[in-house]
Design an enzyme around this catalytic site. Structure first.
Site, mmCIF file in Angstrom:
data_model
loop_
_atom_site.group_PDB
_atom_site.id
_atom_site.type_symbol
_atom_site.label_atom_id
_atom_site.label_comp_id
_atom_site.label_asym_id
_atom_site.label_seq_id
_atom_site.Cartn_x
_atom_site.Cartn_y
_atom_site.Cartn_z
ATOM 1 N N HIS A 134 33.570 24.805 4.630
ATOM 2 C CA HIS A 134 34.364 24.455 3.444
ATOM 3 C C HIS A 134 34.506 25.663 2.508
ATOM 4 O O HIS A 134 33.561 26.433 2.334
ATOM 5 C CB HIS A 134 33.664 23.313 2.704
ATOM 6 C CG HIS A 134 34.489 22.701 1.616
ATOM 7 N ND1 HIS A 134 34.308 23.015 0.290
ATOM 8 C CD2 HIS A 134 35.499 21.804 1.671
ATOM 9 C CE1 HIS A 134 35.164 22.316 -0.438
ATOM 10 N NE2 HIS A 134 35.905 21.579 0.366
ATOM 11 N N SER A 333 31.898 11.698 14.577
ATOM 12 C CA SER A 333 32.810 12.071 13.500
ATOM 13 C C SER A 333 33.831 10.958 13.291
ATOM 14 O O SER A 333 34.203 10.255 14.222
ATOM 15 C CB SER A 333 33.523 13.374 13.868
ATOM 16 O OG SER A 333 34.663 13.545 13.043
HETATM 17 C C1 LIG Z 1 34.598 17.663 1.014
HETATM 18 C C2 LIG Z 1 33.704 18.728 1.486
HETATM 19 C C3 LIG Z 1 33.051 19.566 0.590
HETATM 20 C C4 LIG Z 1 33.337 19.542 -0.884
HETATM 21 O O1 LIG Z 1 32.873 18.413 -1.434
HETATM 22 P P1 LIG Z 1 33.433 17.931 -2.861
HETATM 23 O O2 LIG Z 1 32.566 16.743 -3.070
HETATM 24 O O3 LIG Z 1 34.869 17.624 -2.649
HETATM 25 O O4 LIG Z 1 33.189 19.028 -3.828
HETATM 26 C C5 LIG Z 1 32.153 20.484 1.075
HETATM 27 N N1 LIG Z 1 31.936 20.586 2.377
HETATM 28 C C6 LIG Z 1 32.551 19.814 3.284
HETATM 29 C C7 LIG Z 1 32.228 19.983 4.741
HETATM 30 C C8 LIG Z 1 33.471 18.859 2.866
HETATM 31 O O5 LIG Z 1 34.105 18.112 3.776
#
Ligand SMILES: *Cc1c(COP(=O)(O)O)cnc(C)c1O
Length: 401
Positions: A134, A333
């Site tokens: 991410h 998943s």
């Molecule tokens: C959605 C997501 C995030 C970010 O999370 P938020 O709660 O939107 O800040 C981080 N890592 C992964 C793998 C995600 O899918």
């Protein structure tokens, strides 16, 4: 003539008639409600109701500082927050008494918290993650002015551990802070933590932050239940978003960390707290919403939510395959990756897209009626394209498993 959004909501010098403002708000809410059944591509479960919380909208619930630290103001939901931390720690194979945790603003903050702990523990280490990670990790590493090595990911979205091994051999003695994924954003891929730790070992000590934003509430109910998360001793911290599978009206997450990495927290005399978190004021409303959502389900209900989402993902994938599309659903998943359809379909169903693929996150608010409608639209759009001789499903780098 249409007014731009900002004009419609502009805040003037004079008070507006409360009825008018209320009307604007009501029509905003109605608009959000109309769209939500069609939001298929983003990971927030929209099937919930928290109207019972109306009373909490008339009071400030502020969880300042550590959940275990009683603040002077005494208007917090910290007891509920501690219950949430205890329950999620258990789901993640942590020992409650050896785990620090708190309700963060979202998965990105939980990642930042974990990275900060890892980088404090290993001050000379580089940070490693895969290209499927991410983007919040890139942002967080930039904030810390640390070196980041982004390693390739394989076709399914898993970190290339051979590449990690090659990089870490250059870092002998520096240690390594590695962000591993338990469910990547685009394909829901799960990194092999044991393999990651072994590969990084040539750098010296290894700290793993596990990003379990979406899958943190799925893996505890799979065959990986007892082996994921803190079951591996190198996992120092873990984050899971709570507005994703669980369903929340506000973004929020749980950040967890082994207490050995959370020592000597800063103290605020003014509020009378210790504070190892990344913020000062934190949403007590979010903590109580999570508590409510978990308490009404219990572990059995959480398991049911996870299992039915996994089943829904398989169902959606089967429907798309029936249409002749190629799909990818990683093990454990709830993300269905498929060939990117026409732009109007992506927009109508709020699909997340990346290059030539799109995905659907099989959350509880997705009804079979909407899937029927999507399949009709896909069939129609395909027929139309076939007429023009264009083949929208040329893509070949995601194959069905
Ligand atoms: C959605 C997501 C995030 C970010 O999370 P938020 O709660 O939107 O800040 C981080 N890592 C992964 C793998 C995600 O899918």
């Amino acid at each position: 003539m249409t007014v731009s959004a900002i004009d419609r909501y502009r805040i003037g010098r004079n008070p507006q008639p409360p009825v008018l403002v209320a009307e604007q708000l009501d029509s905003f809410i109605a608009g959000m409600r109309t769209e939500s059944p069609y939001v298929l591509g983003f990971p927030g479960n929209l099937d919930f109701s928290y109207s019972r919380f109306g009373g909490l909208l008339d009071i400030l619930t502020n969880n300042v500082g550590d959940p275990g630290s009683d603040e002077k103001s005494g208007i917090s939901s910290k007891a509920m927050e501690r219950a949430v931390v205890e329950a999620t720690a258990e789901l993640a194979n942590a020992q409650a008494e050896a785990t620090f945790g708190y309700v963060a603003s979202g998965g990105s903050e939980a990642n930042q918290f974990g990275l900060d702990r890892g980088c404090t523990y290993l001050p000379d280490a580089r940070v490693f993650c895969s290209s499927a990670t991410h983007y919040s990790v890139v942002k967080n590493v930039r904030l810390m002015r640390r070196e980041l090595a982004i390693l390739p990911a394989d076709q399914l979205g898993r970190m290339d551990v051979a590449a990690l091994e090659r990089e870490c051999r250059k870092d002998r003695g520096r240690g390594a802070v590695v962000v591993a994924n338990a469910g990547t954003t685009m394909t829901g891929a799960i990194d092999d933590v044991a393999a990651v730790v072994e590969a990084a070992g040539s750098a010296g000590r290894v700290y793993v932050h596990l990003d379990a934003a979406l899958s943190g509430l799925i893996l505890p109910f799979t065959e990986q239940a007892s082996s994921w998360g803190f079951a591996h001793p190198a996992v120092g911290s873990l984050g899971m978003s709570m507005h994703k599978l669980l369903g929340m009206p506000v973004p929020c997450a749980v950040a967890l960390c082994r207490t050995e990495f959370v020592q000597a927290p800063p103290v605020s005399e003014y509020i009378g707290i210790t504070d190892s978190t990344l913020s000062c004021s934190r949403s007590g409303l979010a903590a109580s919403l999570i508590w409510y959502a978990m308490a009404v389900r219990g572990a059995i209900g959480l398991e049911r939510t996870a299992h039915s989402a996994l089943k829904r993902a398989q169902y959606i994938s089967d429907r798309l395959v029936d249409l002749g599309l190629r799909t990818l659903v990683n093990p454990n998943s709830i993300i269905v990756v498929f060939d990117r359809p026409a732009e109007w379909i992506c927009r109508k169903y709020h699909l997340a897209t990346e290059a030539d693929v799109a995905h659907i996150v099989a959350l509880p608010h997705i009804t079979s009626e909407v899937i029927d409608e999507l399949c009709d639209d896909l069939a129609k759009s395909r027929a139309r394209l076939r007429g023009t001789g264009a083949d929208p499903y040329r893509v070949d780098h995601h194959t069905a498993v």
